[in-house]
Design an enzyme around this catalytic site. Structure first.
Site, PDB file in Angstrom:
ATOM      1  N   ASP A   1      59.271  -0.918   4.381  1.00 56.74           N
ATOM      2  CA  ASP A   1      60.576  -0.015   4.145  1.00 56.74           C
ATOM      3  C   ASP A   1      59.928   1.276   4.628  1.00 56.74           C
ATOM      4  OD1 ASP A   1      62.525   1.586   3.768  1.00 56.74           O
ATOM      5  OD2 ASP A   1      62.914   0.814   1.413  1.00 56.74           O
TER       6      ASP A   1
ATOM      7  N   HIS B   1      64.129  -2.682   4.447  1.00 58.80           N
ATOM      8  CA  HIS B   1      65.143  -1.675   3.894  1.00 58.80           C
ATOM      9  C   HIS B   1      66.427  -2.621   4.090  1.00 58.80           C
ATOM     10  CE1 HIS B   1      66.621   2.101   2.909  1.00 58.80           C
ATOM     11  NE2 HIS B   1      67.643   1.848   3.497  1.00 58.80           N
TER      12      HIS B   1
ATOM     13  N   CYS C   1      69.888   2.634  -1.383  1.00 62.81           N
ATOM     14  CA  CYS C   1      69.871   3.483  -0.003  1.00 62.81           C
ATOM     15  C   CYS C   1      70.426   4.783  -0.476  1.00 62.81           C
ATOM     16  CB  CYS C   1      70.480   2.830   0.928  1.00 62.81           C
ATOM     17  SG  CYS C   1      70.474   3.837   2.571  1.00 62.81           S
TER      18      CYS C   1
END
Length: 262
Positions: free
Chosen positions: A196, A228, A149
């Site tokens: 995502d 995600h 991330c």
């Protein structure tokens, strides 16, 4: 001023990064300060090391149990692992409305928080990796890096700017630009979720086209039915989510094992 989300291939972290599950288990690493950054250090079990170093760039939650357990898992694969807390004890979860909520406090300025910590990270990661290599590396040590991330751009930048990092990976990335893919200098594994919104299908295709046209060395993992955060914050009670998280980890380990053996 922050860039608009439309200018990114993978958009910056937001409230979607607060979702997910906390994993339980005993961690075994230690925390020291290197180049002003708290650093989680975890080593292989005696006799199981491969002599190589893995740099870990965490998601917006920083040093929490999930990340430390994952770093320990990379150490179980033979790597001495160094993880950086570029948030310096100010992870995003401290700004939730309450401990059970997955949204931020309405008074929290997410953009300012992100700018503050990304500025520190961008300035610190290069000298942090260099200091670790000089202090802990040997003439035979090889290096790799993985970002989750928020950590994805630092993995990309490390593969471009560093002469000594041989291969990298990221999972469910945020804050990536066309230029980072165009400038990629080393082999990259992309571990991606089907669902995502930070790195949706059209952006994945665009990233792949840039990698293909540039003759880059890369591999995509694309996992159906997950979203995600799947590689760090999945529901371990769900057999498929657990399987996908473990496959992401195994794929990254095998990617590093191959390239660092070349």
């Amino acid at each position: 001023m922050s860039k608009p989300a439309s200018s990114y291939l993978a958009i910056p972290p937001g409230d979607h990064c607060l979702s997910g599950n906390i994993h339980t288990g005993e961690t075994r690493g230690k925390i020291e300060t290197i180049e002003e950054a708290p650093t989680y250090i975890t080593s292989p079990h005696p006799g199981k090391g491969n002599g190589n170093i893995l740099f870990y760039y965490p998601d917006v939650h920083g040093f929490y149990n999930n990340a430390m357990l994952l770093m320990d898992a990379f150490a179980d694969a033979g790597y001495t692992v160094f993880g950086i807390d570029y948030f310096r004890d100010d992870p995003v979860w401290k700004h939730r409305k309450d401990k059970d909520d997955t949204t931020t406090d309405p008074d929290f300025d997410h953009a300012a928080w992100r700018t503050k910590h990304s500025t520190f990270a961008k300035a610190t990661v290069p000298k942090w990796t260099k200091a670790i290599a000089e202090t802990y590396g040997t003439s035979t040590t090889k290096y790799c890096c993985v970002g989750y991330c928020f950590g994805a751009p630092y993995s990309m930048d490390s593969l471009t700017a560093s002469s000594f990092i041989s291969a990298g990976a990221f999972a469910h990335p945020g804050s990536l630009t066309d230029e980072q893919f165009q400038n990629l200098g080393k082999p990259l594994l992309l571990s991606c979720a089907e669902n995502d919104h930070a790195f949706p299908v059209e952006k994945r295709i665009r990233a792949q086209k840039i990698l293909q046209e540039g003759g880059k060395k890369y591999q995509f993992q694309l996992f159906q039915g997950v979203s995600h955060g799947f590689a760090v914050r999945c529901d371990l009670e769900d057999p498929y989510e657990r399987f996908v998280k473990e496959q992401s980890y195994r794929g990254i380990v095998e990617w590093f094992n191959f390239w660092l053996a070349q």
